[in-house]
Structure formats: C-alpha cells, structure tokens
Design a protein around this motif. Structure first.
Motif, mmCIF file in Angstrom:
data_model
loop_
_atom_site.group_PDB
_atom_site.id
_atom_site.type_symbol
_atom_site.label_atom_id
_atom_site.label_comp_id
_atom_site.label_asym_id
_atom_site.label_seq_id
_atom_site.Cartn_x
_atom_site.Cartn_y
_atom_site.Cartn_z
ATOM 1 N N UNK A 5 0.789 -1.227 0.000
ATOM 2 C CA UNK A 5 0.000 0.000 0.000
ATOM 3 C C UNK A 5 0.820 1.275 0.000
ATOM 4 N N UNK A 6 2.066 1.218 0.462
ATOM 5 C CA UNK A 6 2.892 2.421 0.481
ATOM 6 C C UNK A 6 3.562 2.587 -0.880
ATOM 7 N N UNK A 7 3.445 3.800 -1.418
ATOM 8 C CA UNK A 7 3.921 4.104 -2.769
ATOM 9 C C UNK A 7 5.370 3.688 -2.969
ATOM 10 N N UNK A 8 5.632 3.009 -4.101
ATOM 11 C CA UNK A 8 6.982 2.615 -4.450
ATOM 12 C C UNK A 8 7.536 3.523 -5.544
ATOM 13 N N UNK A 19 10.009 12.447 -6.479
ATOM 14 C CA UNK A 19 10.456 13.069 -5.226
ATOM 15 C C UNK A 19 9.627 12.574 -4.042
ATOM 16 N N UNK A 20 8.319 12.467 -4.232
ATOM 17 C CA UNK A 20 7.452 12.001 -3.144
ATOM 18 C C UNK A 20 7.789 10.550 -2.780
ATOM 19 N N UNK A 21 7.904 9.691 -3.787
ATOM 20 C CA UNK A 21 8.221 8.288 -3.518
ATOM 21 C C UNK A 21 9.588 8.153 -2.858
ATOM 22 N N UNK A 22 10.547 8.970 -3.303
ATOM 23 C CA UNK A 22 11.883 8.945 -2.703
ATOM 24 C C UNK A 22 11.829 9.407 -1.257
ATOM 25 N N UNK A 23 11.069 10.475 -1.002
ATOM 26 C CA UNK A 23 10.954 10.979 0.375
ATOM 27 C C UNK A 23 10.341 9.923 1.283
ATOM 28 N N UNK A 24 9.303 9.260 0.821
ATOM 29 C CA UNK A 24 8.676 8.210 1.628
ATOM 30 C C UNK A 24 9.693 7.128 1.959
ATOM 31 N N UNK A 25 10.426 6.670 0.945
ATOM 32 C CA UNK A 25 11.387 5.586 1.148
ATOM 33 C C UNK A 25 12.508 5.997 2.099
ATOM 34 N N UNK A 26 13.079 7.181 1.882
ATOM 35 C CA UNK A 26 14.206 7.590 2.713
ATOM 36 C C UNK A 26 13.791 7.874 4.147
#
Length: 199
Positions: A5-8, A19-26
């Motif tokens: 469910x969390x954006x990849x 940028x959003x997906x990268x921010x979530x991951x980091x």
C-alpha cells in the motif's frame, strides 16, 4: 487491494511523483532529519530546482506531502482490512503485512508516518500531517470495533491502543531485528478485544 500500500518508486514517473516516492522511502529508512535535500535529489534523479518548483516550502513541504500521501495510502489499506474482515482478522492481516515489510527489507523499512511524527517540534507541519493519519487509522479501527460489539468508549480506547501497540512494535522490531514484538502485540490485542467484548 495492493500487496504494497505504500507508494513505491517509479523511474518513469514525473519529478514530483519521484520526489514524493523517494521521500517516503528515505524517511522510512532514515527518519526526517537524516534525509537531506541532496539525498532526495540524488535518489529521485530530479533536477536541483525540482524540489522548490513543486514544493515551495522546500524539504519540509516535500516531507509533509510525502507523509500525507503515505498516510492516505495506509488509511486506504487499513480501511480495506477493517471493512472486509473481523477486528481480529484485520489486526492479523496488518501485522502480517508489517512483518513481511520488515523481514523483506532486512528491518530497514519502518513506518513513514511514525518517522514523520518524531520530527516534532522542529517540523510542526510534518508532525501535524502524521497526526491526521493516526487519527484516521484510529477512527477506522474504532468503527470496526463498534461493529464488533464494543461500546463507543471501549472502541475508541481499543483503537488508540491498537495504533500505539503496532506502531511501537514496529520500532522495536527494527531495533531488535526480530518480529517478536509484533507477534506479542497481535496476541495481546486479541486478548484485550475479547475481554472488552465481555463487558
């Protein structure tokens, strides 16, 4: 409902989405303060001016947006679980998903919303966005508990404890490199729910 469910990250997406997906991951891996603008740009492949072009408040605005999006994604997932399963089954499914996330990432990935919440008081907008997600999760669990037979007060307190127990267990699992805390949380939540239903 998606297994993740969390954006990849999608390399074919536009710079804002990357940028959003990268921010979530980091943030899931490092937290808010250990995630730098250079990291966000480097991992996303976005141009240097992209952050301020899409997020006028810079890193804070990007992290707040990423927190909001990951919170909404998890809210949709929890909503799906709580409306298609019993409370026990929903908790089990959520815990199972988190165990898989932790084990598959070698305990590198935590909850982006919890990480954002820990940025308070230095990042009040980020923390406030995290609280919106926590509130939504509690409401969903409380509604499910009400349907399962708990009183309004018991459903609200149970829902608060569910979110607290699972989020706290995730943090401990990463530290201990073991999913035992999640297993214990799930087992004890079942005991508590059963006891509340007998009131």
């Amino acid at each position: 409902m998606a297994d993740t469910p969390i954006q990849e990250f999608d390399a074919s997406a536009g710079p804002r989405e990357r940028l959003i997906a990268t921010a979530i991951d980091l943030v899931r891996r490092r937290g808010v303060f250990a995630t730098s603008v250079a990291d966000l740009l480097g991992h996303s492949g976005a141009a240097r001016n992209s952050i301020y072009q899409h997020f006028p408040k810079g890193k804070s605005g990007l992290i707040a947006t990423a927190t909001g999006e990951s919170g909404e994604q998890m809210t949709a997932f929890i909503g799906h679980l709580t409306t298609t399963r019993s409370v026990h089954e929903a908790v089990d499914a959520l815990v199972k998903w988190w165990k898989r996330e932790l084990e598959d990432s070698d305990y590198a990935l935590g909850c982006p919303v919890a990480a954002a919440a820990m940025a308070a008081p230095d990042e009040p907008e980020v923390a406030a966005t995290a609280n919106v997600a926590f509130d939504a999760w509690r409401r969903l669990v409380a509604d499910a508990a009400l349907r399962g037979g708990l009183s309004t007060d018991d459903a609200k307190s149970f829902a608060l404890f569910v979110v607290n127990a699972i989020e706290g267990a995730i943090i401990q699992c990463r530290s201990q490199r073991s999913v035992e805390s999640l297993d214990v949380a799930a087992a004890q939540l079942k005991v508590l729910y059963g006891a509340l239903r007998q009131h």
